[in-house]
Scaffold this motif. Structure first.
Motif, PDB file in Angstrom:
ATOM      1  N   THR A 258      36.544  50.630  42.346  1.00 32.66           N
ATOM      2  CA  THR A 258      35.107  50.408  42.570  1.00 32.66           C
ATOM      3  C   THR A 258      34.732  50.679  44.023  1.00 32.66           C
ATOM      4  N   ASP A 259      35.632  50.310  44.940  1.00 32.00           N
ATOM      5  CA  ASP A 259      35.359  50.480  46.366  1.00 32.00           C
ATOM      6  C   ASP A 259      36.686  50.457  47.115  1.00 32.00           C
TER       7      ASP A 259
ATOM      8  N   LYS B 136      39.501  52.247  50.229  1.00 35.49           N
ATOM      9  CA  LYS B 136      40.202  53.485  50.538  1.00 35.49           C
ATOM     10  C   LYS B 136      41.682  53.367  50.156  1.00 35.49           C
TER      11      LYS B 136
ATOM     12  N   LYS C 157      38.930  47.534  45.784  1.00 36.80           N
ATOM     13  CA  LYS C 157      38.306  46.711  44.748  1.00 36.80           C
ATOM     14  C   LYS C 157      38.299  47.492  43.434  1.00 36.80           C
TER      15      LYS C 157
ATOM     16  N   ASP D  30      39.208  43.220  47.069  1.00 38.96           N
ATOM     17  CA  ASP D  30      39.304  43.351  48.531  1.00 38.96           C
ATOM     18  C   ASP D  30      40.745  43.198  49.024  1.00 38.96           C
TER      19      ASP D  30
END
Length: 338
Positions: free
Chosen positions: A79-80, A82, A22, A44
């Protein structure tokens, strides 16, 4: 556009694995500049990149494909999620690397940008633009650096006599070949190509694309090829990722996507490709109604629902998951197949 060549076999080893990635940007407003919203540029996304293949990423302007490429290069902070890179058999999440490990990552992954003129410093000669990254990455011998630069330029069919010229003295095609040579000079494993031919004439595009394919076969490079032109992406890619509004809506083998697209958005993109051969039956163009939703206030359910000619009731209520269709190679995020 270009005669298709036979695809070479692809090594099945995964060199780069992206999991639930993200990249969000805050929207600030008001007198105190408080956050009033969020732009979900990459939302995502989970994909894998196999060693030796070309993974194409295609979509309309504003779908997040360039942001995805810059995030993979760590030019944008995720932001998020891996991003796991294969360092000679040792897999590491590059979002948690220290400065020395990031330096190693930079030597393995390079990027070719859309505008070849902006990516070269107009005040520096070509040899200076090449020499600095080589020095930074540990090439101490001046003569050795010069020979490496000459070898890279020869690989992209640029005369070594041009080393002492400025970027403005070259055509657009020559500048793009020089940008490719600069990416090659430190021997990367993976090159992220962000719209590398969109600023060039069609005839020059064909030359640059064929050159990139020849270099890939010679050096066993891995490409991430980002573009909005699906015909160009099909020619270059082994697999194609279709993006819409920050989401992946379809992943497929390039040849299968052309024959059997599943997502209505992919069908619309394919219908926009001009067909040079006249046939008895005229190709039907799919015209999408409505506007692309705002990435700040996306519609409930499927992000494509307000423009989809095949939508059903559930499309406006629940967002579809990206799931395999028929086999584990073709993925689609559409309620029509679930």
């Amino acid at each position: 556009m270009i005669e298709l060549k036979e695809k070479r076999p692809v090594d099945e080893d995964v060199i780069f694995s992206i999991e639930n990635l993200k990249t969000y940007y805050p929207v600030l407003g008001g007198f105190f500049r408080k956050q009033i919203g969020t732009v979900k540029a990459v939302d995502d996304i989970s994909i894998t990149i196999k060693k030796g293949e070309t993974l194409g990423i295609v979509g309309e302007s504003g779908c997040g494909k360039s942001t995805l490429g810059k995030t993979l290069m760590l030019l944008e902070k995720p932001t998020d999620g891996k991003m796991i890179y294969n360092f000679d058999g040792k897999k590491k999440d590059i979002t948690s690397l220290n400065s020395k490990e990031i330096f190693d990552f930079r030597s393995r992954v390079q990027m070719v940008f859309q505008d070849p003129y902006s990516s070269l410093n107009p005040s520096k000669r070509i040899i200076e633009a090449f020499d600095e990254p080589l020095r930074v990455h540990g090439y101490k011998d001046p003569e050795g650096r010069k020979q490496k630069i000459i070898d890279a330029l020869n690989m992209v069919n640029v005369n070594e006599d041009y080393l002492y010229r400025f970027p403005h003295e070259f055509s657009g095609g020559q500048r793009q070949r020089i940008s490719i040579a600069r990416a090659l000079c430190i021997n990367p494993e993976l090159i992220i190509c962000d719209e590398p031919v969109s600023a060039l004439d069609v005839s020059i595009q064909a030359q640059v694309l064929n050159l990139m394919k020849e270099i890939q076969q010679e050096l066993n490079l891995t490409y991430v090829f980002i573009a909005h032109d699906l015909s160009v992406v099909q020619y270059m890619s082994d697999r194609i990722v279709v993006m819409y509004l920050g989401k992946v809506v379809e992943i497929s083998d390039a040849s299968e996507l052309h024959i059997k697209p599943l997502h209505p958005y992919t069908e619309a993109l394919l219908s926009a490709i001009p067909v040079p051969v006249l046939r008895d039956k005229k190709k039907e163009r799919i015209i999408l109604s409505g506007d692309v939703p705002s990435p700040i206030n996306r519609p409930l359910g499927c992000p494509f629902s307000n423009r989809c000619p095949k939508k059903i009731d559930i499309c406006t209520q629940i967002e579809p998951e990206l799931l395999p269709h028929a086999d584990n190679e073709h993925y689609v995020a559409c309620h029509l197949y679930t």
